[in-house]
Enzyme design. Structure first.
Site: not given
Ligand code: AMP
Ligand code: MG
Length: 499
Positions: A103, A262-263, A272, A135, A186
């Site tokens: 996203r 990944d963060n 993140d 989404d 960002r």
């Molecule tokens: P995060 O936990 O926010 O670091 O996200 C982990 C992974 O999930 C990353 O690849 C994000 O891009 C993906 N991700 C998180 N929320 C969404 C979303 N609403 N739609 C698509 N990908 C998401």
């Molecule tokens: Mg992330």
């Protein structure tokens, strides 16, 4: 002043932002090029002139209707080359072979007046090939949290992504409840993560791995160009920077909440911001993320987790170095951490010299804070005004403890320690106020800004907090209430991975 200088002072228009898209120039396997998805009827929610200055953007540009269109992705700036990057990562200890910007769209790298390049990344600008079931959107609540936290961290002297703007829309987005969509812009010199290396290692794409390492060196660690064993040196440097950043998290009481690989930034900056938190009542085992059942990312586990994540990075880089070099690099983490943490703590306690008994003094205090659940930020700010004269009671501090006799015993030790180095109260207070912030982004402060935004379309609290937290060490008398204890309702706030 000549005309050229005047133009530079005023800053550029949106259309004049210069791009140099080095990441977009990497081979196709690194990313998918695609435009953001349109966001209906976008409007500006927040704008940060400090971040705009980094890319030389005139702050008056935020008043143009095009600004919201640009920073939600509806209108592309000339020279941008939007893409979503691929990466993988260990999430809560488990390897997930493909994540990627699900996203987020990297618009391009904007060049600042000092020629530094800044990724302009839209978070929440729609689906990408890496969205999996998501989404592609972010909700206003989570963008406000990230916007404020990254600026607050930066002002605390902790390396972090920066926030340029939030653009909102009435487009409904489904989370636990229906919320509305928003896009956060960002900025960072790079958004490459540990997971960007892991994806190529686990797919055995070692050429890509090498290309990525060389890219990171040449653009972000130029000092390592041409050294012997540059990839091992890169790993060593990433470890050093990560250790330093996490040491500062610990010192200020910041909990990241989702330290998945990944963060974790290859630049060692904080990225993140999801279910993060700043400690209120001190608890070494505090878990800020309601979704983190096992407490994997508890406050006191963060340094160990950082090292675990670095070991994942080291493994991913093994095709580029010997196992011995990788092991040595990872094993250096603890001393890297201590090198930053020890002086940071000495500064918090106002100790000018190093003494053997200090670790006992600190341990004693942390035990007291834990037993009394003393507010972390308020304690250290009040400690700045510690009166070291023999008959002083220091009642403002003392009142923070249920067990006042235990505090008195500790205060006597602290007083003796200060005397031993001939510490001067006034001088010490002054330097301690630069190490112990008065204002941190407690959850309830962010929550108030979120509620006003969601319920009343009132965005002024976001800007009030941003301005306040851009000077966290300064006394700001008219903002005294923002430095107080969290209200009772803050105890029921839950932050989770939902964003
Ligand atoms: P995060 O936990 O926010 O670091 O996200 C982990 C992974 O999930 C990353 O690849 C994000 O891009 C993906 N991700 C998180 N929320 C969404 C979303 N609403 N739609 C698509 N990908 C998401
Ligand atoms: Mg992330």
């Amino acid at each position: 002043m000549n005309a050229g200088e005047r133009i530079q002072t005023a800053g550029s228009t949106l259309e004049e932002v210069r791009f140099q898209n080095t990441f977009a120039g990497l081979p196709a396997g690194f990313h998918s090029k695609l435009a953001p998805q349109a966001l209906p009827e976008p409007y500006l929610v927040a704008f940060n002139p400090d971040a705009a200055a980094l890319i030389g953007l005139d702050p008056r540009e935020a008043q143009r209707p095009e600004f919201a269109e640009v920073f939600c992705g509806n209108r592309l700036l000339p020279g941008s080359d939007p893409l979503a990057a691929i990466y993988a990562g260990h999430q809560f200890g488990v390897y997930v072979p493909q994540l990627g910007d699900g996203r987020a769209h990297l618009l391009g790298e904007a060049v600042g007046p000092d020629e530094r390049r800044w990724d302009l990344q839209l978070k929440g600008a729609g689906r990408t090939p890496y969205s999996r079931m998501g989404d592609g959107r972010a909700v206003l609540r989570s963008t406000i949290r990230e916007y404020l936290a990254s600026e607050a961290m930066h002002a605390l002297g902790i390396p972090s992504t920066r926030s340029l703007a939030i653009v909102g829309s009435d487009k409904p987005v489904m989370r636990e409840n229906v919320e509305t969509a928003a896009v956060l812009t960002r900025m960072a010199p790079s958004h490459v993560r540990f997971g960007s290396f892991e994806v190529f290692y686990h797919r055995r794409q070692y050429e890509h791995l090498r290309t990525l390492a060389d890219y990171v060196i040449s653009h972000h660690y130029p000092g390592l160009t041409g050294v012997e064993k540059p990839h091992a040196a890169l790993l060593r440097e990433v470890i050093r920077r990560t250790a330093r950043t996490v040491a500062r998290w610990q010192a200020v009481g910041f909990c990241h909440g989702v330290m998945n690989t990944d963060n974790m930034s290859i630049l060692g900056i904080t990225i993140d911001y999801g279910p993060y938190g700043f400690l209120d009542a001190f608890d070494a085992n505090h878990v800020c993320n309601h979704s983190d059942d096992g407490g994997r990312y508890a406050y006191n586990r963060q340094p160990g987790i950082a090292q675990w994540n670095l070991a994942c990075l080291a493994q991913a880089m093994l095709p580029l170095m010997t196992e011995e070099d990788a092991m040595d690099a990872v094993n250096g983490f603890e001393s890297d951490f201590e090198e930053e943490y020890a002086p940071a703590m000495r500064a918090k306690f106002g100790l000018a010299t190093v003494r053997e008994e200090d670790s006992e003094l600190l341990r004693g205090l942390f035990q007291l804070l834990q037993e009394n659940r003393t507010d972390y930020t308020i304690f250290f700010r009040r400690l700045c005004d510690f009166d070291a004269s023999p008959d002083a009671t220091n009642h403002e501090l003392r009142d923070l403890f249920l067990n006042r006799e235990a505090f008195d015993r500790w205060a006597a030790e602290y007083r003796a320690r200060l005397m031993a180095e001939g510490s001067d109260d006034r001088q010490r207070a002054e330097s301690m106020r630069r190490a112990n912030p008065k204002y941190v982004l407690r959850n309830h402060l962010a929550e108030t800004a979120i509620r006003r935004a969601n319920e009343e379309r009132d965005y002024t609290e976001i800007e009030r907090l941003r301005a306040l937290l851009s000077r966290p060490f300064d006394e700001q008398p008219e903002m005294e209430s923002y430095a107080g204890f969290p209200p009772d309702w803050a105890g029921s706030l839950e932050v989770s991975c939902s964003s």
